[in-house]
Design a protein around this motif. Structure first.
Motif, short mmCIF file in Angstrom:
data_model
loop_
_atom_site.label_atom_id
_atom_site.label_comp_id
_atom_site.label_asym_id
_atom_site.label_seq_id
_atom_site.Cartn_x
_atom_site.Cartn_y
_atom_site.Cartn_z
N ASP A 61 4.27 58.02 -18.36
CA ASP A 61 4.68 57.39 -17.33
C ASP A 61 5.27 58.41 -16.16
O ASP A 61 5.32 57.89 -15.03
CB ASP A 61 5.74 56.24 -17.58
CG ASP A 61 6.66 56.44 -18.46
OD1 ASP A 61 6.77 57.93 -18.98
OD2 ASP A 61 7.65 55.84 -18.82
N SER B 134 1.71 59.50 -14.82
CA SER B 134 0.33 58.56 -14.99
C SER B 134 0.11 57.81 -13.68
O SER B 134 -0.81 57.41 -13.29
CB SER B 134 0.53 57.70 -16.04
OG SER B 134 1.37 56.92 -15.92
N GLY B 135 1.06 57.71 -13.04
CA GLY B 135 1.08 56.91 -11.55
C GLY B 135 0.72 57.97 -10.32
O GLY B 135 0.65 57.76 -9.26
N THR C 94 -1.87 63.20 -18.80
CA THR C 94 -2.56 62.19 -17.79
C THR C 94 -3.74 62.42 -16.94
O THR C 94 -4.12 61.71 -16.36
CB THR C 94 -1.29 61.59 -16.93
OG1 THR C 94 -0.75 62.49 -16.05
CG2 THR C 94 -0.17 60.89 -17.79
N ARG D 69 -6.12 59.80 -14.98
CA ARG D 69 -6.13 59.87 -13.68
C ARG D 69 -7.51 60.42 -13.14
O ARG D 69 -8.01 59.51 -12.36
CB ARG D 69 -5.23 61.08 -12.78
CG ARG D 69 -3.84 61.01 -12.98
CD ARG D 69 -3.21 59.59 -12.29
NE ARG D 69 -3.72 59.44 -11.15
CZ ARG D 69 -3.58 57.88 -10.75
NH1 ARG D 69 -2.71 57.25 -11.26
NH2 ARG D 69 -4.01 57.89 -9.43
N LYS E 270 -4.18 53.05 -21.55
CA LYS E 270 -4.93 53.33 -20.31
C LYS E 270 -5.77 52.17 -19.89
O LYS E 270 -6.65 52.44 -19.33
CB LYS E 270 -5.67 54.64 -20.48
CG LYS E 270 -4.45 55.78 -20.50
CD LYS E 270 -5.61 57.16 -20.93
CE LYS E 270 -5.62 57.16 -22.43
NZ LYS E 270 -4.37 57.95 -23.06
N HIS F 253 -5.60 50.04 -17.75
CA HIS F 253 -5.91 49.75 -16.54
C HIS F 253 -7.13 50.64 -15.90
O HIS F 253 -7.64 50.50 -14.86
CB HIS F 253 -4.76 50.03 -15.70
CG HIS F 253 -4.05 51.29 -15.93
ND1 HIS F 253 -3.30 51.46 -17.05
CD2 HIS F 253 -3.94 52.69 -15.40
CE1 HIS F 253 -2.72 52.58 -17.04
NE2 HIS F 253 -3.16 53.33 -16.02
#
Lengths: 191, 206, 335, 207, 281, 457
Positions: F17, F20-21, F175, F179, F212, F214
């Motif tokens: 986290d 990951s954003g 990540t 991405r 993952k 999303h």
């Protein structure tokens, strides 16, 4: 039934190594490798049975009629020693394959006290010929079993951090003590 | 080939010499060894029957009723000349293998005494039957075999009720009691047949 | 650039939080219900026995390690586990000094002589018990009826198994322990009112502890299931009462807490199954033919002997290709 | 004389068969559950060793090399049988409790080892001292082990109660596993002793 | 009594004769050719066949000794006398050159910079595999003593300075350490050899980086090559090498070497050098 | 959709986290790159340039003959400053080409393009040989781990039924693949399609772990809108349980197809080709833009990283320069361990001047807390490693045979099958350095076998 009893007592309850302290030299010396211990065990089985088959008739059909039972020790050890020699010679010449796997253990067997003890005991326990053979097989299988068990544990102990002062022979005796404790579980198994 | 024969000859000479000396030793010790068993047996018998003097071998005459229990030896015990009892050396299975007991029976069909001759049971448990320092009745210092002395064969022999068991060794206690009882009964039975014809001499007792 | 030297390690660089002491601690927790119940049944003597064995186990390990100038290992709690387990498989009335001696033997001879935790070929607690049983056979086979916290003198009695061994029928055993019939004897044995070792009275509480360990993943199911299952099966085959046999003599306790001992059970699943079946079979054989009424102790110790060989029963590795026997090269190929 | 004394000491300490050479173990373990057995076995062993060594030493020049092993066996077996017979005749109890181990003296490595390594090469006097030293070395270790086992395991020494009355004998020690454990610890002691001796020898060399 | 003695004599004599003859006969008949040394060693052994040596009987042990698979001192039954005798038989063939092992690195903890703090399996091989080299110098001694562990003759010990030290009295030049060392830092040098040697193995092509990693590293300045009066030093593969046929042990290179990488074999390496405290194993 | 998985494995804390954003950023204006000559699994290369040469971006600077070779390209236009040994991300010194950025002098007022790319090529039109040649020419290797040459992987000798895009990204912290799947789902799908075309596979599968999730709708949308699927190619997304090492080639295949790659074999033996997400995108660029593999995405994160980031950086950029450029930041005081790659299989390195390579999927800056290292204790034989080992080689028993030097037994147990995933070491409550032992053991065993083979000859 009696034969089974004789056999089981010899293998488990009165194990030749663990309970009767016989054949300790080879037990300690020949268990560093599992394969070796099995080879030795079978060689001993073979010779013990052979020795029993030879000494029992000698005692009952020669020594007893002649009144020479007191020569038992001398005759038996001579017979066994010669027997082992002959077997060794024979194997070396005629069955080299078997000699390579078993023959190397033969010299050790001459002085393996378990074999001599079996032949003596067959007489003192007043066993019949068949009983003697069964007893001989039982004792040597007991020996084989003890050898194989110790070899397995030794294999495992190779990677253990045994305290320095116990490394080598001491820990083998202590292991044997504990194997003996476990074997106490068989005591009273045969009444 | 000559070497081989010489080898055998030397070996033969040594063997002959060694065995000859052995034979001498054997000849000397032989009587002593043969007497040994008898000496031990007599000693035990004298402990049970203090006034015993003579013994008559009756081994062939007394038979065991239990196939598992074998009578190795049986003697008629006599003082000077009158019989005073029978002793049976009986072997039977116990916890750790064969147990050998010497059971003495008086002419009154009571037990004169019991000696444990051979017992391979667990040390500290069953083996206590043969331990002179182990008492089933601590106050009176009565050992396990000792408690049978004076007991009549007609009495009950139930272990844990009539016979005090060795602590945590019910099996040993039961098997030994069984041997004693079998030996006693057989001896008593034989006594019946004997006393029938020698009653004049023997029934005069107490 | 940072001034100090970086940590150079080999992959992986990340480790689980679960450590040896944590696993040992969960075993201790799993044993608490049975221990507390044992103390409830047998009073202060039981508590004292537990404390003595645990303390002497820890002390033995500490002093021995000091003596051989090795790193202290009492921080992994394994000595506590051994001491506690030993106390729980002894008769409640065991003299305290015997408990201490047993713990010493268990820790020093059975464990430290072989190099300590993980290296011992035999279960230390069971070895300790076997040692005591051999040394003081009378004392270690003297049982008492549960008498609660009362200080009243405990009465000597026999265990249910010993009664059966002496030839008693199950109904007699039921009567002996004040149960109305065999069914309620089972219930009673399950719930925990009978004479026996300190910690194995209540099968229920032992099971709770065992399931707790299973749930945490500290132990796996193969060993306990195969032990209990084979004890059940073989006692049935040998004409004994299977339910009675698994409810008595520490079969459940042994299956969950002794046979699962890491160092002494095989590592591979197949090996574990054989190990468990062997224990069940030997237990029943010793009970039926042997010299000991309970049999579990020796059954496990004997199977411990087989562990090095059972470890050879490995799982087929991923993508296992059976070795192809090299075909004998034909003479033409050689040319 | 000095060298004879040294020969004698060799067997008792520096080349003690049990403590240092670790041979002849079987009998050593089997008979040490009581002190009287230990003494009996030790003496029997010493007797056989002494006379076998003497006889072989006397005849060493007559014995052909190729037949020496069978001849040795014959001589040893003869003396063993004598001991066996004498024991049976005059010490029946001892003989019974040691059972098959008296006849087994014949295959004891100590005797064969000494006979081959020493007696077949040396003259009368050294042989006497060697065999006595070896025999006594064997006996004292045997008695020491037996004493340890008997006192702890039975509370007695040679059958005489030595521990206080309320002492609970630790039966383990007179049972076979106890024998193995005691012997294991003894061998550990033996290794320690050897290391120490090696160290002190090194120190001597340096000095 | 006389009868029993006579029977005994007759019986045993016959039996022994038969056995003896048979034995002799079979021995001849089944004779198998083999190395005479085995028999020689076998003769020297007590023949107790006790198995104490770990080999199957005296024959097995004799064969092992004769073929060099076992030391000569394993026979416990025979004791010291036997060991001497066996050694005598075997000892005659020590004709091989007497070499000793020399460590070509002086990167002690103080002078060689470490790359970082290595954690993990404490062996040189593992450390090298995971970190390339735990020292900033890729060629230097890793210092975990793989060589010490592999030495059967107690001739190597880890010093507190982080390097293994050779005890030249014990070293037999067996080469096990050289085989084991993942950095290949050991060379076998004849015990009596004299002359100068570079105790550094770095092959760093960027000279400037050598000193950053190790204060006693060879910086390839070639002063030794230039200053040698006998002209017996040449650069081979980035490191100076002495031609011993010419070297006179004059010590000029040793004096001139700015980083003290050059040493004299007879004085600095095998001579009584300053003792480094040895770590307890 | 049910999540599939394999037997065994471990659950290291994910730690994703942090980054990951964060959208992927591109590093620009790099001053200098240090390009290791050898970045692939195979035979070593020879530099094609000399010190002082001017090279364009995308120009081939090292190559060699041979099947198992992949050329290396300049990731920067500039002057070759040095060719010398430098420490690479595997901690070993190796030859590196150091290029300093330099804008070319304008000739006649015109600044020549600094890029030297190949012409575009349509993989769906060209022949298989042409396509494979393009992939090799573009210097594409597996970007997930060992750097296996992709052109070799895509020329299997056996029929292929599945092309699997490895979106599992099971290593904690990392990540970048996630991405990429979120930001460039079309390229991922296109990459799968190209691979399918080359190996002639009927089905393409994009494997994604549950954590993952999303990314799945985005991928499915991309699949639906892709011209390739409209043209009839079968591509789908497969959900997988979050478990380490799900992204291991063999584990991934077993999870999806239920088949096991035979010991000593390759994925093609069970009809599979597995491609890393980054590799797929690089392939797309190589065909569409003619751009060789001169830059890659990586995740920079960790407890001592004060500004985690997902970055696209030219190959050869020292990580220190990414920090200097301000895209990420590290707290030197807190920094305790630097890892190139993920925490389970990456390499701990002494400093962060080491350049980004083709297979560098991330750089972790670990603080004291993360860099905790435990003393090795004795094995308590709990058997956790046995259950965690995804290839079931009984690590506890293997360790014993390796420690006692019984390599015969070790080989029998399966030492050479070890994939060094680190699951056993991770779960070990006694913190035994199992993987490291196996790695050393493998090395020794191979030496032994080599010797034996020589002796046999």
């Amino acid at each position: 039934m009696d034969l089974i009893k004789i056999f089981l007592v010899a293998v488990l309850v009165n194990n030749v190594v663990l309970m009767r302290f016989l054949a300790l030299c080879s037990y300690i010396g020949m268990t560093s490798d599992v394969g070796q211990s099995v080879g030795m065990g079978f060689a001993v089985t073979f010779v013990t049975v052979l020795a029993t088959a030879a000494t029992w008739p000698i005692y009952h059909f020669i020594l007893v009629p002649l009144g020479l039972t007191f020569l038992q020790i001398l005759i038996f050890i001579l017979v066994i020693a010669s027997l082992v020699q002959l077997v060794e010679f024979y194997l070396k010449k005629n069955i080299p394959g078997l000699y390579a796997s078993m023959g190397i253990y033969l010299p050790l067997i001459t002085t393996n006290c378990a074999i001599l003890a079996v032949t003596f005991e067959n007489i003192s326990f007043k066993y019949s010929f068949i009983e003697s053979i069964v007893y001989a097989v039982g004792v040597s299988i007991g020996y084989l079993l003890a050898m194989v068990l110790l070899a397995g544990l030794r294999d495992r102990m190779k990677s253990s951090p045994v305290p320095k002062f116990l490394q080598g022979t001491p820990i083998l005796f202590i292991t044997t003590a504990l194997i003996g404790i476990a074997f106490m579980g068989f005591s009273g198994l045969i009444k | 080939m000559k070497g081989i024969a010489k080898l055998g000859l030397v070996l033969a000479i040594f063997a002959a010499a060694a065995c000859a000396s052995l034979a001498v030793v054997y000849a000397i010790t032989k009587p002593q060894i043969e007497a040994q068993d008898q000496i031990a047996l007599t000693a035990s018998l004298k402990e049970i029957f203090p006034e015993a003097v003579n013994f008559e071998d009756v081994t062939d005459k007394i038979a065991s009723k239990d196939p598992n229990i074998k009578f190795l030896n049986a003697v008629l015990v006599k003082s000077e000349n009158a019989p005073i009892g029978v002793a049976v050396k009986a072997a039977g299975p116990s916890y750790g293998g064969q147990a050998t007991l010497l059971v003495g029976i008086t002419l009154q069909r009571s037990i004169a005494g019991v000696r444990v001759l051979e017992l391979k049971d667990t040390p500290g448990l069953g083996a206590n039957a043969n331990n002179p320092g182990y008492f089933v009745k601590k106050a009176e210092k009565v050992t396990f075999p000792g408690q049978f002395t004076g007991k009549y064969l007609t009495d009950a022999f139930a272990v844990k009720e009539d016979v005090i068991a060795i602590t945590a060794s019910t099996i040993t206690s039961k098997s030994l009691t069984k041997i004693i009882k079998t030996a006693g009964d057989s001896a008593a039975e034989w006594l019946e047949t004997v006393t029938a014809d020698t009653s004049a001499e023997t029934t005069g007792g107490k | 650039m940072p001034a100090k030297g970086m940590l150079l390690s080999s992959s992986p660089h990340s480790f689980t939080q679960i450590s040896t002491p944590r696993m040992m601690l969960s075993v201790i927790i799993a044993l608490i219900p049975a221990s507390v119940y044992g103390v409830y049944l047998y009073g202060f003597q039981a508590l004292a026995l537990i404390l003595v064995t645990v303390l002497s186990a820890v002390a033995s390990e500490y002093l021995f390690r000091k003596l051989i100038k090795a790193k202290t290992t009492i921080g992994d709690f394994s000595a506590i586990v051994t001491g506690l387990l030993l106390a729980l498989i002894l008769p409640p009335k065991t003299p305290l000094w015997m408990g201490a001696m047993g713990a010493f033997f268990a820790i020093v001879v059975a464990k430290e002589f072989f190099g300590g935790l993980g290296a011992n070929p035999f279960n230390p607690a069971l070895t300790g018990r076997a040692f005591l049983l051999m040394s003081f056979p009378a004392a270690i086979t003297t049982w008492t009826m549960p008498h609660g916290l009362a200080l009243a003198d405990a009465t000597s009695t026999a265990t249910p198994l010993a009664l059966v061994r002496q030839g008693a029928a199950l109904t007699d055993v039921a009567k002996y322990f004040g149960a109305s019939d065999v069914g309620s004897l089972y219930r009673q044995l399950f719930m925990g009112y009978r004479s026996g070792s300190l910690g194995e009275s209540s099968i229920l509480l032992v099971l709770i502890g065992g399931l707790f360990l299973l749930a945490l993943g500290v132990i796996q199911w193969i060993v306990p299931v195969s032990v209990i299952g084979s004890a059940f099966l073989f006692s049935w085959l040998l004409g004994m009462d299977p339910i009675f046999n698994i409810l008595t003599g520490g079969v459940v306790f042994g299956a969950f807490f002794m046979a699962t001992d890491y160092a002494t059970r095989p590592l591979t699943p197949a090996g574990q199954a054989v190990f468990g079946i062997g224990i069940g079979l030997l237990t029943v054989i010793i009970r039926k033919f042997g010299g000991f009424p309970e049999g579990v102790t020796y059954a496990i110790l004997i199977m411990n002997l087989a562990t090095p060989y059972l470890n050879k029963m490995r799982v087929k590795k991923y993508g296992f290709v059976p070795p192809v026997k090299p075909a004998k090269p034909s003479k033409e190929a050689v040319k | 004389m000095k060298s004879l004394w040294k020969t004698f000491k060799q067997g008792i300490i520096y080349e003690n068969p049990l403590l240092m050479l670790m041979i002849g173990l079987c009998s050593a373990l089997a008979v040490t559950s009581s002190v009287s057995n230990g003494i009996g076995m030790g003496l029997a062993m010493t007797f056989v060793l002494l006379f076998s060594e003497i006889v072989i030493s006397l005849f060493r020049k007559v014995i052909p090399n190729s037949a020496r092993i069978p001849i040795f066996i014959i001589i040893i077996a003869a003396f063993t049988t004598m001991v066996d017979l004498v024991m049976k005749a005059y010490f029946p109890e001892l003989s019974k409790s040691m059972g098959v181990f008296i006849p087994l003296i014949v295959v004891n490595c100590i005797i064969m080892g000494r006979v081959e390594a020493f007696a077949s090469k040396q003259s009368f006097l050294p042989v006497v001292f060697d065999s006595l030293g070896m025999g006594l070395g064997y006996t004292w270790v045997l008695v020491a082990i037996a004493a340890f086992r008997e006192i702890l395991g039975n509370g007695t020494f040679a059958g005489i109660q030595v521990m206080p009355g309320n002492f609970q004998p630790i039966l383990f020690f007179i049972l076979p596993p106890g024998g193995f454990l005691v012997f294991g610890l003894l061998t550990s002691f033996n290794i320690w002793l050897k290391n120490r001796m090696a160290k002190s020898e090194k120190a001597k060399e340096r000095a | 009594m006389v009868t029993i003695v006579l029977i005994t004599i007759a019986f045993s004599a016959i039996l022994a004769f038969v056995l003896g003859t048979a034995l002799g006969f079979f021995r001849e008949k089944f004779k198998v050719e083999r190395d005479p040394k085995i028999d020689e060693v076998r003769e020297a052994l007590p023949g107790a066949n006790c198995g104490g040596c770990g080999f199957p009987g005296c024959d097995g042990y004799a064969e092992a000794v004769a073929t060099g698979r076992s030391p000569t001192t394993k026979c416990t039954a025979g004791g010291s006398a036997t060991a001497e005798a066996v050694s005598k038989i075997m000892g005659v063939d020590a004709a091989r050159e007497d070499v000793v092992s020399v460590l070509l690195c002086q990167g002690t903890k103080d002078v060689a910079v470490s790359k970082g703090e290595y954690v993990g399996v404490q062996t040189c091989r593992a450390a090298k595999l995971s970190t390339g080299s735990v020292k900033a110098c890729s060629w230097g001694c890793q210092g975990f003593g793989d060589c010490v562990n592999v030495c059967k003759f107690d001739a190597l010990a880890m010093g507190e300075d982080g390097l293994p030290h050779v005890n030249y009295d014990n070293c037999t030049g067996c080469g096990m350490c050289a085989e084991e060392c993942p950095q290949k830092l050991f060379v076998m040098v004849p015990r009596e050899k004299k002359g100068s040697i570079v105790l550094c193995s770095n092959r760093n092509v960027i000279k400037a980086n050598v000193l950053k990693t190790c204060k006693t590293g060879c910086i390839k300045c070639e002063i030794c090559v230039k200053s040698c009066p006998e002209k017996c030093i040449t650069m081979v593969n980035g490191i100076p090498v002495t031609d011993y046929s010419k070297c006179t042990s004059c010590g000029v290179c040793v004096q001139k070497c700015p980083t003290h990488a050059y040493k004299l074999l007879e004085v600095d390496v095998m001579g009584e050098k300053k003792k480094v405290p040895v770590l307890e194993a | 959709m049910t999540a599939k998985t394999f037997r065994g494995g471990a659950h290291p804390p994910e730690q994703k986290d942090r980054s990951s954003g964060l959208a992927v950023e591109r590093l620009r204006d790099v001053k200098q790159v240090v390009i290791p000559v050898n970045q692939h699994f195979g035979a070593p290369l020879q530099p094609l340039v000399k010190v002082g040469d001017y090279v364009k971006r995308g120009q081939k600077i090292a190559d060699a003959d041979g099947r198992m070779t992949v050329p290396v390209h300049a990731s920067l236009a500039g002057i070759v400053k040095k060719i010398e040994p430098r420490t690479q991300s595997n901690n070993l010194d190796g030859p590196c080409i150091i290029i300093e950025a330099k804008q070319p002098e304008p000739v006649d007022g015109v600044v020549e393009s600094t890029d030297d790319f190949m012409p575009p090529l349509d993989p769906f039109v060209c022949s298989k040989e042409e396509a494979l040649a393009r992939i090799r020419a573009a210097g594409i290797v597996g970007m997930g781990g060992a750097g296996f040459p992709t052109h070799v992987k895509l020329a299997p000798s056996k029929p292929i039924s599945y092309v699997i895009a490895n979106g599992a990204e099971c290593e904690p912290y990392l990540t970048i693949d996630e991405r990429t799947m979120i930001e460039r789902p079309e390229d991922v799908v296109e990459g799968v399609a190209i691979t399918m075309k080359i190996v002639n596979a009927p089905e393409g599968i994009i494997a994604v772990e549950e954590n993952k999730m999303h990314a799945i709708p985005l991928l499915e949308k991309a699949i639906a809108s892709s011209p390739r699927t409209r043209a009839g190619m079968k591509i789908r997304v497969q959900l997988l349980k979050t478990k380490y090492p799900q992204g291991g080639e063999k584990m991934l295949i077993t999870a999806i197809t239920g088949k096991e790659v035979p010991s000593g074999g390759l994925p093609m033996d069970v009809g599979c080709v597995v491609q890393n997400i980054g590799t797929l995108c690089a392939m797309v660029e190589a065909f569409r833009d003619g751009k060789p593999l001169i830059e890659r995405g990586l995740t920079i994160t960790g407890g001592a990283c004060t500004k985690p980031a997902n970055v696209i950086a030219p190959i050869g950029t020292p990580v220190a320069d990414i920090i200097a450029a301000g895209l990420t930041a590290v707290d030197d005081e807190a920094l305790r361990r630097i890892i190139y790659g993920g925490p389970m299989m990456g390499v701990a390195v002494p400093n962060y001047a080491i350049p980004v390579q083709k297979n560098t999927s991330g750089v972790l800056f670990m603080n004291e807390e993360e860099a905790v290292h435990y003393e090795e204790e004795t094995c308590i034989r709990c058997g956790r490693c046995m259950r965690a080992c995804p290839i079931r080689i009984s690590p506890a028993l293997l360790a014993v045979s390796v420690e006692t030097g019984d390599y015969k037994e070790a080989e029998k147990i399966g030492l050479l099958d070890c994939i060094e995933c680190g699951s056993c070491s991770f779960v070990c409550p006694a913190h035994r350095h199992l993987v490291q032992k196996f790695r050393v053991g493998k090395q020794i065993l191979r030496t032994i076998k080599q010797k034996e083979a020589q002796n046999a000859r």
